[in-house]
Design an enzyme around this catalytic site. Structure first.
Site, mmCIF file in Angstrom:
data_model
loop_
_atom_site.group_PDB
_atom_site.id
_atom_site.type_symbol
_atom_site.label_atom_id
_atom_site.label_comp_id
_atom_site.label_asym_id
_atom_site.label_seq_id
_atom_site.Cartn_x
_atom_site.Cartn_y
_atom_site.Cartn_z
ATOM 1 N N PRO A 80 13.623 2.940 10.710
ATOM 2 C CA PRO A 80 15.066 2.828 10.649
ATOM 3 C C PRO A 80 15.070 1.701 9.942
ATOM 4 O O PRO A 80 14.579 0.586 9.939
ATOM 5 C CB PRO A 80 15.866 2.601 12.252
ATOM 6 C CG PRO A 80 14.557 3.167 13.174
ATOM 7 C CD PRO A 80 13.521 3.163 12.362
ATOM 8 N N GLY A 84 14.217 -4.189 11.903
ATOM 9 C CA GLY A 84 13.254 -5.289 12.322
ATOM 10 C C GLY A 84 11.888 -4.668 12.442
ATOM 11 O O GLY A 84 10.878 -5.645 12.809
ATOM 12 N N LEU A 85 11.526 -3.616 11.917
ATOM 13 C CA LEU A 85 10.150 -2.932 11.929
ATOM 14 C C LEU A 85 9.517 -2.887 10.591
ATOM 15 O O LEU A 85 8.591 -2.282 10.606
ATOM 16 C CB LEU A 85 10.381 -1.659 12.789
ATOM 17 C CG LEU A 85 10.865 -1.551 13.966
ATOM 18 C CD1 LEU A 85 11.201 -0.322 14.548
ATOM 19 C CD2 LEU A 85 10.195 -2.439 15.037
ATOM 20 N N SER A 87 10.747 -2.051 7.645
ATOM 21 C CA SER A 87 10.971 -0.834 6.505
ATOM 22 C C SER A 87 11.066 -1.257 5.242
ATOM 23 O O SER A 87 10.500 -0.546 4.336
ATOM 24 C CB SER A 87 12.195 -0.161 7.127
ATOM 25 O OG SER A 87 13.637 -0.894 6.824
ATOM 26 N N ALA A 90 7.471 -1.967 3.704
ATOM 27 C CA ALA A 90 6.759 -0.714 3.866
ATOM 28 C C ALA A 90 7.217 0.233 2.616
ATOM 29 O O ALA A 90 6.274 0.670 2.151
ATOM 30 C CB ALA A 90 6.785 -0.097 5.171
ATOM 31 N N ASP A 130 5.324 -9.684 6.376
ATOM 32 C CA ASP A 130 5.642 -8.035 6.220
ATOM 33 C C ASP A 130 4.959 -7.460 5.476
ATOM 34 O O ASP A 130 4.101 -6.570 5.565
ATOM 35 C CB ASP A 130 6.978 -7.662 6.257
ATOM 36 C CG ASP A 130 7.958 -8.307 7.390
ATOM 37 O OD1 ASP A 130 7.561 -9.216 8.260
ATOM 38 O OD2 ASP A 130 9.036 -8.198 7.506
HETATM 39 C C1 MEV Z 1 11.114 -10.613 9.016
HETATM 40 O O1 MEV Z 1 10.412 -9.417 9.507
HETATM 41 C C2 MEV Z 1 10.254 -11.826 9.379
HETATM 42 C C3 MEV Z 1 10.877 -13.137 8.974
HETATM 43 O O2 MEV Z 1 9.903 -14.182 9.435
HETATM 44 C C4 MEV Z 1 11.436 -13.187 7.588
HETATM 45 C C5 MEV Z 1 9.972 -13.598 6.586
HETATM 46 O O3 MEV Z 1 8.909 -13.964 7.212
HETATM 47 O O4 MEV Z 1 9.931 -13.206 5.520
HETATM 48 C C6 MEV Z 1 12.191 -13.422 9.945
#
Ligand code: MEV
Length: 314
Positions: A80, A84-85, A87, A90, A130
């Site tokens: 989704p 916060g996963l 997306s 990816a 990420d």
């Molecule tokens: C987001 O998944 C992770 C954060 O630390 C932002 C980033 O590292 O660019 C909030």
């Protein structure tokens, strides 16, 4: 025609603080995004003409990794968006991977570097956590200094991050998705403003760095009780940085008796939380009882990879 898939991620420790150059530890998960590129007479994304304002990540990925004739990009996602996963990382990694493969230049490190440039351009401030986790897969430890398992070093302005491969033990995590879409850019900007103006916030970032290193050593020892305790501390520190949400707190509390510990994961402000548990059924029930969507995920999955041509079933 080339086709790549890339995994989403959960951040076990260190989100937000990592943007300030602190360490973090992220795990690739078995929810993937697939992107294919094929020649076309105009730039198309999922059958529609590409528009920079609608296809923000894909169009920036194109600027970063493509200089050939028009192509059609088709993406399929099991993650989704705004959850916060990972997306956006990816989709960027899978798209860049397939464009580089089309040019005969597919390498996870090249993908990770270019995908970070895209995230940085879109988010304004970002760390390569990420995008490197989606590119390498498995576990990724982000640190200042070079350590065992060194993969690559990525810098932006006065910040640099060394990325390291980590194998991931067979821990079970249940994700709780709040259904609340949260954009990473504004959350990251809010934390920067707070840290610049509050000593307590700056101290919270420093404490997160210690939690990450302690947490990684607990993971390596298989000490789930310690990992869970540190997850709860990390969650409280993220709340103090203003990126929490009441529903995330409810889900974390609901998991108290059925997990070693839980915390928000990713940018926060909604999105998702994760719980480390030996009882995914009870943890899923606890998460669902407060109105979040539970998903048991496998962690430590493969990073960006070339896939065979799509079939009708895809
Ligand atoms: C987001 O998944 C992770 C954060 O630390 C932002 C980033 O590292 O660019 C909030």
């Amino acid at each position: 025609m080339k086709r790549c898939s890339a995994p989403g991620k959960v951040i076990l420790f260190g989100e937000h603080a990592v943007v300030f150059g602190k360490p973090a530890f992220a795990l690739a998960i078995d929810l993937r995004i697939t992107a294919s590129v094929s020649s076309s007479d105009q730039y198309l994304v999922n059958g529609r003409p590409m528009k920079k304002q609608h296809h923000v990540y894909v169009s920036k990925a194109l600027d970063e990794a493509w200089n050939g004739p028009p192509i059609e990009i088709v993406t399929r996602s099991r993650i989704p968006s705004g959850s916060g996963l990972g997306s956006s990382a990816a989709v960027t990694v899978a798209t860049i991977g397939s464009m580089l493969a089309e040019r005969g230049r597919f390498r996870p490190e090249t993908v990770a570097r270019k995908a970070f440039e895209v995230e940085l351009a879109v988010q304004g401030r970002a760390s390569p956590t990420d995008t490197s986790t989606s590119s390498n897969g498995h576990g990724v430890l982000v640190a200042q200094e070079k350590m065992d398992g060194f993969l690559w070093r990525i810098s932006a302005g006065d910040k640099a991050w060394s990325m390291h491969h980590r194998d991931v033990p067979g821990f079970t995590f249940v994700v709780g998705y709040t259904g609340i879409h949260a954009s990473t850019g504004p959350l990251v900007a809010g934390v920067k403003k707070l840290v610049d103006s509050s000593r307590d916030a700056a101290r919270a970032v420093d404490r997160i760095a210690e939690v990450v290193l302690d947490g990684v050593s607990a993971v390596e020892k298989g000490d789930k009780a310690r990992v869970g305790k540190l997850m709860l501390e990390n969650h409280g520190l993220l709340n103090s940085l203003g990126v929490g949400h009441p529903l995330l707190d409810k889900a974390v509390e609901a998991c108290e008796r059925v997990s070693y510990g839980a915390k928000l994961t990713g940018a926060g402000g909604g999105g998702s939380m994760i719980a480390l548990t030996d009882d995914p059924v009870s943890a899923s029930e606890a998460i669902a009882s407060v109105g979040c969507t539970p998903m048991t995920v496998n962690v430590g999955c493969e990073g960006v990879r070339l896939e065979p041509r799509a079939t009708r079933a895809d």
